[in-house]
Design a protein around this motif. Structure first.
Motif, PDB file in Angstrom:
ATOM      1  N   ARG A 201      -3.368   8.932  -0.863  1.00 36.23           N
ATOM      2  CA  ARG A 201      -4.239   9.457   0.190  1.00 36.23           C
ATOM      3  C   ARG A 201      -3.682  10.784   0.717  1.00 36.23           C
ATOM      4  O   ARG A 201      -4.404  11.764   0.884  1.00 36.23           O
TER       5      ARG A 201
ATOM      6  N   LYS B 268      -5.728  -0.297  -7.393  1.00 38.54           N
ATOM      7  CA  LYS B 268      -4.514   0.454  -7.726  1.00 38.54           C
ATOM      8  C   LYS B 268      -3.537  -0.440  -8.483  1.00 38.54           C
ATOM      9  O   LYS B 268      -3.293  -1.575  -8.089  1.00 38.54           O
TER      10      LYS B 268
ATOM     11  N   GLY C 294       0.787  -1.246   0.000  1.00 39.56           N
ATOM     12  CA  GLY C 294       0.000   0.000   0.000  1.00 39.56           C
ATOM     13  C   GLY C 294       0.813   1.286   0.000  1.00 39.56           C
ATOM     14  O   GLY C 294       0.303   2.334   0.414  1.00 39.56           O
TER      15      GLY C 294
ATOM     16  N   SER D 159      -0.858   3.750  -2.278  1.00 42.25           N
ATOM     17  CA  SER D 159      -2.147   4.151  -1.694  1.00 42.25           C
ATOM     18  C   SER D 159      -1.947   5.152  -0.570  1.00 42.25           C
ATOM     19  O   SER D 159      -2.754   6.076  -0.404  1.00 42.25           O
TER      20      SER D 159
ATOM     21  N   LYS E 243      -7.022   3.217   3.059  1.00 41.26           N
ATOM     22  CA  LYS E 243      -8.404   3.104   2.606  1.00 41.26           C
ATOM     23  C   LYS E 243      -9.332   4.004   3.418  1.00 41.26           C
ATOM     24  O   LYS E 243     -10.093   4.786   2.869  1.00 41.26           O
TER      25      LYS E 243
ATOM     26  N   PHE F 251      -8.518   7.216  -2.794  1.00 41.78           N
ATOM     27  CA  PHE F 251      -8.151   5.803  -2.613  1.00 41.78           C
ATOM     28  C   PHE F 251      -8.746   4.985  -3.749  1.00 41.78           C
ATOM     29  O   PHE F 251      -9.892   5.196  -4.131  1.00 41.78           O
TER      30      PHE F 251
END
Ligand code: GTP
Ligand code: MG
Length: 187
Positions: free
Chosen positions: A22, A32, A15, A18, A168, A28
């Motif tokens: 973010r 991805k 992540g 991500s 997330k 998000f």
């Protein structure tokens, strides 16, 4: 405006992108795509400096120049190009994936060999260890494969900052960068 170079390292799919997306775009993406080579992004934050004059705190802008590296094994040899001269590193693992912490520990050890990281070195690279996907253990604690205690103990023993986050659900993301900014500004 003060600029700092920051690199993200860690296994594929933990992540990293991500977390950066973010932080930079407040977005998000469930699907991805895996990063190819590396991606460059930048973002500015504000800090309050009241050390020199507590009566009139001053606002300071910190710009992060961020290298989001690719975690896939085939890109491993590129990493030194991106972490070279970094002021800060975010090393990411996935709290639902046991292998990802061992990978993160390898990155910590590699950075400690190749960059100044001693606590008393004014040019040291400040490392933050980040356990991502906290949302997956909210409903089901059995998804957790890496205990907070284990990762925190490793961080304390190695002089790292430490956070558990969810890109997330936007939990703890801003705090990673705010804390790094303050540590860099005050060092
Ligand atoms: P590489 O670019 O291959 O190194 O991977 P990466 O570390 O950049 O991972 P990426 O950000 O691409 O995320 C991988 C997958 O995990 C994607 O499907 C994301 O949607 C998902 N993901 C990332 N962060 C979170 C999170 O906080 N919670 C959950 N549930 N999924 C996440
Ligand atoms: Mg990526």
């Amino acid at each position: 405006m003060i600029q700092f170079k920051l690199v993200l390292l860690g296994d594929s799919s933990v992540g990293k992108s991500s977390i950066v997306t973010r932080f930079v775009k407040d977005q998000f993406d469930e699907n991805k795509e895996s990063t190819i080579g590396a991606a460059f992004l930048s973002q500015t934050i504000k800090l309050i400096d009241n050390q020199d004059n507590p009566d009139s705190p001053e606002e300071v802008s910190i710009k992060f120049e961020i290298w989001d590296t690719a975690g896939q094994e085939r890109y491993k040899a590129l990493a030194p190009m991106y972490y070279r001269n970094s002021n800060a590193a975010i090393i990411v693992y996935d709290i639902t994936d046991d292998k990802s912490l061992s990978k993160a520990i390898k990155w910590v050890n590699e950075l400690k060999e190749r960059l100044p990281t001693d606590l008393d070195d004014p040019n040291r690279c400040i490392i933050s260890l980040v356990g991502n996907k906290l949302d997956l253990v909210d409903d089901q604690e059995s998804n957790r494969k890496i205990s907070t205690q284990e990762a925190r103990d490793f961080s304390i023993d190695n002089g790292l900052l430490f956070h558990e986050v969810s890109a997330k659900n936007n939990i703890g993301i801003k705090e990673i960068f705010q804390e790094l900014g303050e540590a860099l500004y005050n060092q």
